[in-house]
Design a protein around this motif. Structure first.
Motif, PDB file in Angstrom:
ATOM      1  N   PRO A 212      60.550  25.368  36.799  1.00 45.35           N
ATOM      2  CA  PRO A 212      59.872  26.391  35.992  1.00 45.35           C
ATOM      3  C   PRO A 212      58.345  26.268  36.044  1.00 45.35           C
ATOM      4  N   GLU A 213      57.844  25.032  35.979  1.00 46.10           N
ATOM      5  CA  GLU A 213      56.394  24.819  36.040  1.00 46.10           C
ATOM      6  C   GLU A 213      55.845  25.194  37.408  1.00 46.10           C
ATOM      7  N   VAL A 214      56.611  24.899  38.462  1.00 47.43           N
ATOM      8  CA  VAL A 214      56.187  25.249  39.817  1.00 47.43           C
ATOM      9  C   VAL A 214      56.102  26.767  39.960  1.00 47.43           C
ATOM     10  N   ALA A 215      57.113  27.470  39.459  1.00 50.19           N
ATOM     11  CA  ALA A 215      57.116  28.940  39.535  1.00 50.19           C
ATOM     12  C   ALA A 215      55.945  29.528  38.753  1.00 50.19           C
ATOM     13  N   GLU A 216      55.664  28.968  37.574  1.00 47.31           N
ATOM     14  CA  GLU A 216      54.557  29.455  36.756  1.00 47.31           C
ATOM     15  C   GLU A 216      53.220  29.228  37.471  1.00 47.31           C
ATOM     16  N   ALA A 217      53.066  28.060  38.068  1.00 50.31           N
ATOM     17  CA  ALA A 217      51.831  27.767  38.799  1.00 50.31           C
ATOM     18  C   ALA A 217      51.698  28.694  40.008  1.00 50.31           C
ATOM     19  N   GLY A 218      52.823  29.010  40.642  1.00 48.29           N
ATOM     20  CA  GLY A 218      52.811  29.895  41.798  1.00 48.29           C
ATOM     21  C   GLY A 218      52.328  31.289  41.457  1.00 48.29           C
ATOM     22  N   GLN A 219      52.612  31.748  40.253  1.00 50.97           N
ATOM     23  CA  GLN A 219      52.163  33.082  39.827  1.00 50.97           C
ATOM     24  C   GLN A 219      50.643  33.164  39.676  1.00 50.97           C
ATOM     25  N   LYS A 220      50.003  32.001  39.561  1.00 50.50           N
ATOM     26  CA  LYS A 220      48.542  31.963  39.393  1.00 50.50           C
ATOM     27  C   LYS A 220      47.814  31.823  40.720  1.00 50.50           C
TER      28      LYS A 220
ATOM     29  N   GLY B 267      50.424  37.848  44.925  1.00 51.63           N
ATOM     30  CA  GLY B 267      50.071  39.188  45.356  1.00 51.63           C
ATOM     31  C   GLY B 267      48.879  39.768  44.620  1.00 51.63           C
ATOM     32  N   PHE B 268      48.359  39.036  43.631  1.00 47.67           N
ATOM     33  CA  PHE B 268      47.187  39.509  42.899  1.00 47.67           C
ATOM     34  C   PHE B 268      45.928  39.232  43.718  1.00 47.67           C
ATOM     35  N   LYS B 269      44.939  40.066  43.537  1.00 43.00           N
ATOM     36  CA  LYS B 269      43.660  39.821  44.186  1.00 43.00           C
ATOM     37  C   LYS B 269      42.832  38.876  43.334  1.00 43.00           C
ATOM     38  N   ALA B 270      42.163  37.949  44.008  1.00 44.27           N
ATOM     39  CA  ALA B 270      41.342  36.971  43.278  1.00 44.27           C
ATOM     40  C   ALA B 270      40.131  37.653  42.668  1.00 44.27           C
TER      41      ALA B 270
ATOM     42  N   PRO C 201      46.732  33.398  44.081  1.00 43.58           N
ATOM     43  CA  PRO C 201      46.618  34.775  44.568  1.00 43.58           C
ATOM     44  C   PRO C 201      47.489  35.090  45.778  1.00 43.58           C
ATOM     45  N   TYR C 202      47.536  34.236  46.759  1.00 35.93           N
ATOM     46  CA  TYR C 202      48.292  34.572  47.964  1.00 35.93           C
ATOM     47  C   TYR C 202      49.804  34.435  47.775  1.00 35.93           C
TER      48      TYR C 202
END
Length: 197
Positions: free
Chosen positions: A180-188, A194-197, A190-191
């Motif tokens: 869960p922590e890995v997935a949460e960190a992955g959302q932050k 999918g969010f732009k920095a 950008p690459y």
């Protein structure tokens, strides 16, 4: 992940220095997709050349504590070598010294790698050969090995010893536990998100 503080097992004597990973598991077995079945091929070429090899000797068939020489696990860094030993029942190895990558791969599998002086190893081999049914206890907290009523000192790398004693040796299990922590960190990232920095 289970902490490892003591390993109790019968011994397997394997004298000799510079036993490399190609001898532990010959290169032709590296093509496997999984490590399943590698245990039966541990030391296969050595065993083919030596009918008295301890891995073919019924006296040591249930052994789990390998006692050997200097520079054990040298050569290529293939993970197949410690995998084959573990799958052959080896849970701990006492040697004069280890190749660093080999010892690290063993630790990641929960296989303890301890060092001992030539005198201690010679005595352990003598006691194992005298009574192959005797169980040895490798105590990672006390840094001793006891067999047939005799206790001898061993040494271990601090990081490996701590990882085994705390149960933090299995990095894949740690990663999965923290999914869960890995997935949460992955959302932050950008690459990844999918969010732009």
């Amino acid at each position: 992940m289970s902490p490892v503080s003591q390993i109790v097992a019968r011994g397997i004597p394997l004298p000799g220095d510079d036993i490399d990973t190609d001898r532990i598991i010959p290169a032709r077995f590296l093509r496997c997709v999984t490590f399943d079945g590698l245990g039966e091929h541990a030391f296969e070429d050595d065993r083919a050349q030596d009918a008295s090899h301890p891995f073919d000797d019924a006296k040591y068939a249930d052994g789990g504590l390998l006692v050997t020489g200097n520079n054990f696990g040298c050569g290529s860094s293939r993970e197949h070598a410690p995998q084959s030993l573990m799958r052959a029942g080896v849970r701990a190895i006492i040697a004069g010294s280890f190749a660093e990558i080999f010892a690290g791969n063993c630790t990641n599998l929960g296989v303890a790698c301890a060092t001992a002086t030539p005198e201690v190893r010679s005595e352990l081999i003598r006691l194992i050969q005298a009574d192959p049914t005797a169980e040895a206890t490798l105590d990672l907290e006390a840094l001793t090995v006891t067999i047939s009523g005799e206790t001898y000192p061993v040494a271990m790398a601090d990081g490996a010893r701590d990882a085994l004693l705390t149960g933090q040796y299995d990095f894949l299990a740690q990663l999965l536990e923290a999914a869960p922590e890995v997935a949460e960190a992955g959302q932050k990232v950008p690459y990844l998100s999918g969010f732009k920095a």
